[in-house]
Design a protein around this motif. Structure first.
Motif, PDB file in Angstrom:
ATOM      1  N   LYS A  93       0.832  -1.206   0.000  1.00 25.07           N
ATOM      2  CA  LYS A  93       0.000   0.000   0.000  1.00 25.07           C
ATOM      3  C   LYS A  93       0.866   1.255   0.000  1.00 25.07           C
ATOM      4  CE  LYS A  93      -3.964  -2.155   2.278  1.00 25.07           C
ATOM      5  NZ  LYS A  93      -4.811  -2.200   3.504  1.00 25.07           N
ATOM      6  N   VAL A  94       1.978   1.219   0.746  1.00 23.91           N
ATOM      7  CA  VAL A  94       2.893   2.359   0.733  1.00 23.91           C
ATOM      8  C   VAL A  94       3.602   2.443  -0.618  1.00 23.91           C
ATOM      9  CG1 VAL A  94       4.953   3.373   1.791  1.00 23.91           C
ATOM     10  CG2 VAL A  94       3.209   2.324   3.226  1.00 23.91           C
ATOM     11  N   ILE A  95       4.000   1.292  -1.149  1.00 22.70           N
ATOM     12  CA  ILE A  95       4.638   1.275  -2.469  1.00 22.70           C
ATOM     13  C   ILE A  95       3.659   1.743  -3.535  1.00 22.70           C
ATOM     14  CG2 ILE A  95       5.747  -0.192  -4.219  1.00 22.70           C
ATOM     15  CD1 ILE A  95       6.964  -1.835  -2.059  1.00 22.70           C
ATOM     16  N   LEU A  96       2.351   1.623  -3.234  1.00 24.60           N
ATOM     17  CA  LEU A  96       1.331   2.186  -4.125  1.00 24.60           C
ATOM     18  C   LEU A  96       1.589   3.675  -4.328  1.00 24.60           C
ATOM     19  CD1 LEU A  96      -1.435   1.492  -5.553  1.00 24.60           C
ATOM     20  CD2 LEU A  96      -2.523   2.404  -3.505  1.00 24.60           C
ATOM     21  N   GLY A  97       1.963   4.363  -3.237  1.00 22.63           N
ATOM     22  CA  GLY A  97       2.304   5.780  -3.336  1.00 22.63           C
ATOM     23  C   GLY A  97       3.566   6.002  -4.131  1.00 22.63           C
ATOM     24  N   VAL A  98       4.547   5.100  -3.949  1.00 25.08           N
ATOM     25  CA  VAL A  98       5.793   5.170  -4.712  1.00 25.08           C
ATOM     26  C   VAL A  98       5.492   5.009  -6.203  1.00 25.08           C
ATOM     27  CG1 VAL A  98       8.029   4.074  -5.121  1.00 25.08           C
ATOM     28  CG2 VAL A  98       7.167   4.271  -2.787  1.00 25.08           C
ATOM     29  N   THR A  99       4.727   3.973  -6.517  1.00 20.46           N
ATOM     30  CA  THR A  99       4.397   3.687  -7.915  1.00 20.46           C
ATOM     31  C   THR A  99       3.554   4.804  -8.529  1.00 20.46           C
ATOM     32  OG1 THR A  99       4.406   1.328  -7.375  1.00 20.46           O
ATOM     33  CG2 THR A  99       3.389   1.959  -9.453  1.00 20.46           C
ATOM     34  N   ALA A 100       2.577   5.287  -7.765  1.00 17.78           N
ATOM     35  CA  ALA A 100       1.730   6.373  -8.268  1.00 17.78           C
ATOM     36  C   ALA A 100       2.567   7.614  -8.550  1.00 17.78           C
ATOM     37  CB  ALA A 100       0.630   6.689  -7.251  1.00 17.78           C
ATOM     38  N   GLY A 101       3.520   7.886  -7.650  1.00 21.15           N
ATOM     39  CA  GLY A 101       4.395   9.037  -7.862  1.00 21.15           C
ATOM     40  C   GLY A 101       5.281   8.873  -9.072  1.00 21.15           C
ATOM     41  N   MET A 102       5.802   7.657  -9.256  1.00 17.88           N
ATOM     42  CA  MET A 102       6.735   7.396 -10.349  1.00 17.88           C
ATOM     43  C   MET A 102       6.044   7.376 -11.705  1.00 17.88           C
ATOM     44  SD  MET A 102       9.295   4.483  -8.789  1.00 17.88           S
ATOM     45  CE  MET A 102      10.384   4.508 -10.215  1.00 17.88           C
ATOM     46  N   ILE A 103       4.832   6.828 -11.752  1.00 18.36           N
ATOM     47  CA  ILE A 103       4.184   6.603 -13.046  1.00 18.36           C
ATOM     48  C   ILE A 103       2.953   7.490 -13.237  1.00 18.36           C
ATOM     49  CG2 ILE A 103       3.096   4.881 -14.530  1.00 18.36           C
ATOM     50  CD1 ILE A 103       4.876   2.776 -13.298  1.00 18.36           C
ATOM     51  N   LEU A 104       2.045   7.529 -12.244  1.00 18.31           N
ATOM     52  CA  LEU A 104       0.853   8.363 -12.393  1.00 18.31           C
ATOM     53  C   LEU A 104       1.208   9.838 -12.298  1.00 18.31           C
ATOM     54  CD1 LEU A 104      -2.173   7.962 -12.833  1.00 18.31           C
ATOM     55  CD2 LEU A 104      -2.484   8.054 -10.352  1.00 18.31           C
ATOM     56  N   GLY A 105       2.280  10.148 -11.548  1.00 18.26           N
ATOM     57  CA  GLY A 105       2.721  11.540 -11.437  1.00 18.26           C
ATOM     58  C   GLY A 105       3.135  12.132 -12.768  1.00 18.26           C
ATOM     59  N   VAL A 106       3.574  11.286 -13.697  1.00 17.98           N
ATOM     60  CA  VAL A 106       4.023  11.768 -15.009  1.00 17.98           C
ATOM     61  C   VAL A 106       2.866  12.352 -15.828  1.00 17.98           C
ATOM     62  CG1 VAL A 106       5.100  11.111 -17.202  1.00 17.98           C
ATOM     63  CG2 VAL A 106       6.012  10.221 -15.050  1.00 17.98           C
ATOM     64  N   PRO A 107       1.756  11.616 -16.021  1.00 17.70           N
ATOM     65  CA  PRO A 107       0.660  12.223 -16.799  1.00 17.70           C
ATOM     66  C   PRO A 107      -0.003  13.399 -16.087  1.00 17.70           C
ATOM     67  CG  PRO A 107      -0.010  10.091 -15.913  1.00 17.70           C
ATOM     68  CD  PRO A 107       1.462  10.206 -15.709  1.00 17.70           C
ATOM     69  N   ILE A 108      -0.074  13.351 -14.750  1.00 19.24           N
ATOM     70  CA  ILE A 108      -0.652  14.482 -14.010  1.00 19.24           C
ATOM     71  C   ILE A 108       0.181  15.736 -14.262  1.00 19.24           C
ATOM     72  CG2 ILE A 108      -1.066  15.425 -11.707  1.00 19.24           C
ATOM     73  CD1 ILE A 108      -1.741  12.585 -10.786  1.00 19.24           C
ATOM     74  N   THR A 109       1.494  15.582 -14.141  1.00 16.16           N
ATOM     75  CA  THR A 109       2.404  16.706 -14.367  1.00 16.16           C
ATOM     76  C   THR A 109       2.324  17.197 -15.811  1.00 16.16           C
ATOM     77  OG1 THR A 109       3.887  15.813 -12.690  1.00 16.16           O
ATOM     78  CG2 THR A 109       4.806  17.457 -14.159  1.00 16.16           C
ATOM     79  N   ASN A 110       2.294  16.240 -16.735  1.00 14.38           N
ATOM     80  CA  ASN A 110       2.188  16.582 -18.156  1.00 14.38           C
ATOM     81  C   ASN A 110       0.921  17.380 -18.436  1.00 14.38           C
ATOM     82  OD1 ASN A 110       0.983  15.603 -21.026  1.00 14.38           O
ATOM     83  ND2 ASN A 110       3.214  15.721 -21.150  1.00 14.38           N
ATOM     84  N   TYR A 111      -0.189  16.967 -17.831  1.00 14.22           N
ATOM     85  CA  TYR A 111      -1.471  17.647 -18.030  1.00 14.22           C
ATOM     86  C   TYR A 111      -1.442  19.060 -17.440  1.00 14.22           C
ATOM     87  CZ  TYR A 111      -6.413  18.792 -17.689  1.00 14.22           C
ATOM     88  OH  TYR A 111      -7.629  19.424 -17.779  1.00 14.22           O
ATOM     89  N   ILE A 112      -0.957  19.174 -16.204  1.00 13.92           N
ATOM     90  CA  ILE A 112      -0.896  20.491 -15.547  1.00 13.92           C
ATOM     91  C   ILE A 112      -0.027  21.447 -16.355  1.00 13.92           C
ATOM     92  CG2 ILE A 112      -0.060  21.732 -13.497  1.00 13.92           C
ATOM     93  CD1 ILE A 112      -0.858  19.259 -11.853  1.00 13.92           C
ATOM     94  N   ALA A 113       1.129  20.948 -16.797  1.00 11.93           N
ATOM     95  CA  ALA A 113       2.050  21.801 -17.559  1.00 11.93           C
ATOM     96  C   ALA A 113       1.442  22.245 -18.888  1.00 11.93           C
ATOM     97  CB  ALA A 113       3.364  21.066 -17.797  1.00 11.93           C
ATOM     98  N   SER A 114       0.750  21.329 -19.560  1.00  9.35           N
ATOM     99  CA  SER A 114       0.175  21.658 -20.869  1.00  9.35           C
ATOM    100  C   SER A 114      -0.997  22.632 -20.742  1.00  9.35           C
ATOM    101  CB  SER A 114      -0.291  20.385 -21.591  1.00  9.35           C
ATOM    102  OG  SER A 114      -1.334  19.745 -20.863  1.00  9.35           O
TER     103      SER A 114
END
Length: 393
Positions: free
Chosen positions: A135-156
């Motif tokens: 469950k904690v690694i869920l946060g790690v994984t979300a940050g590593m992979i889900l954080g990319v499209p979120i950041t991409n969307y915010i920046a665009s």
């Protein structure tokens, strides 16, 4: 007690999500960073590789140094440093300042993440530990992979500055939640530095370290350049690109939870199967890479398996040194980030030498090496078990 543990693990998950989003979220905006500061994309990639290198250097040292201090105070310190670093990044007038504002917090990254993994594991029974850690690694994984499209969307949709503000806000939320809801956590049984470091005398721990490096290199050699791959090979951009990155991220969240359960059932079988299956998916991408529909399916599999790789790596190294969890988790963070640094460099070489389509070849090489190291450890474990059984006879 169960409610309190669930809240604790949830807050830890938010914390590691904020830290890992700060680390890996910039992957989705490297071209924008390059344009903003008038540098090449490879130079902008230093935001990823140097961050990972800083984590790799501090991983075995910082969790060890802070292992005897009240864990709540340490978590607040690290989250505060990340909030400050992201605020400085918002106003960075040149690339050097931005790089410094990211690298300094990176040295504190392993402290929080190591503590989060240890606290999650010790908050439940030993049998339930892989599930709690997942469950904690869920946060790690979300940050590593889900954080990319979120950041991409915010920046665009907004700007680079607002993207950095997003990083700061997520870390600030974790800081406030930790301050308000997590009780004081003094260390009751402090292990000496020597007893923790002594686990490095075991060949088993070095085999586990090798596996963590190879798995980290295998996933990052592809994942770091996923935006470049989709833009140049699959020829997608805009909302379709954001959708593809979200598919990658969402499938990784599912894979993370599945990985924890698989390890609870049969850890050895899960570890051996992982590089084989991911290798097959890498080969599949050579066939599907140029077609949007089939590539979406491949991306889904990538995300699912990348997440399981994180679970396997963390379990593989902590199971080799169960009596020194803080130090073992520090080693996991250090050497998985060393793997990110190596994988990013190798992926960059394949892009410049052969084109983005062939970054999976570097991934295949590292997966083969990880499989070899896993099988050697299994052989050693089975051999020792056989000797001990014979001795009892």
């Amino acid at each position: 007690m169960a409610k309190r543990n669930n809240l604790l693990i949830f807050i830890l998950t938010i914390g590691v999500f904020g830290i890992l989003t700060t680390e890996m979220g910039v992957v989705g905006v490297l071209p924008l960073v390059a344009d903003y500061y008038h540098i090449s994309v490879s130079q902008a990639g230093l935001l990823v590789s140097l961050f990972a290198l800083a984590v790799a250097i501090s991983g075995p040292i910082m969790p060890l140094l802070f292992s005897g201090i009240n864990r709540k105070k340490v978590m607040l310190l690290v989250l505060g440093i990340f909030v400050l670093g992201n605020i400085v990044s918002m106003f960075a007038s040149n690339f050097t300042i931005l790089l410094i504002a990211r690298v300094i917090p990176a040295f504190f990254h392993p402290i929080y993440c190591s503590l989060a993994l240890t606290v999650a594991a010790t908050s439940v029974s030993r049998e339930e530990a892989p599930k709690a850690v997942s469950k904690v690694i869920l946060g790690v994984t979300a940050g590593m992979i889900l954080g990319v499209p979120i950041t991409n969307y915010i920046a665009s949709e907004t700007s680079l500055e607002i993207t950095m503000l997003f990083f700061a806000v997520v870390n600030a939320v974790a800081f406030i939640a930790t301050l308000v809801f997590i009780p004081s956590m003094p260390v009751k049984e402090r292990l000496s530095y020597g007893s923790q470091v002594s686990v490095l005398k075991r060949p088993l721990i070095w085999l586990a370290i090798a596996t963590v490096i190879f798995i980290g290199s295998a996933t990052s050699s592809v994942n770091t350049f996923i935006t470049e791959y989709l833009e140049t090979v699959t020829n997608i951009s805009g909302n379709i690109l954001t959708l593809a990155l979200f598919i990658l991220g969402l499938s990784s969240l599912i894979g993370n939870l599945v990985g924890g359960r698989l390890l609870m059932r049969n850890a050895i079988k899960t570890a051996i199967t992982f590089p084989i299956v991911l290798g097959i998916v890498h080969l599949l991408s050579l066939l599907t890479g140029t077609s949007t529909g089939p590539m979406m399916f491949t991306i889904l599999l990538w995300g699912f398996l990348f997440a399981i790789g994180n679970n396997v790596s963390q379990y593989w190294i902590t199971s080799a040194a169960p009596e020194a969890p803080d130090f073992a988790n520090g080693l996991f963070l250090s050497f998985s980030n060393l793997g990110i640094t190596i994988g990013t460099a190798v992926g960059g070489l394949f892009i410049s030498g052969m084109g983005a389509q062939y970054i999976v070849l570097g991934g295949l090489l590292f997966l083969l090496l990880s499989l070899v190291s896993i099988l050697i450890r299994k052989y050693m474990f089975d051999f020792k078990k056989h000797l001990s059984t014979e001795g009892m006879k």
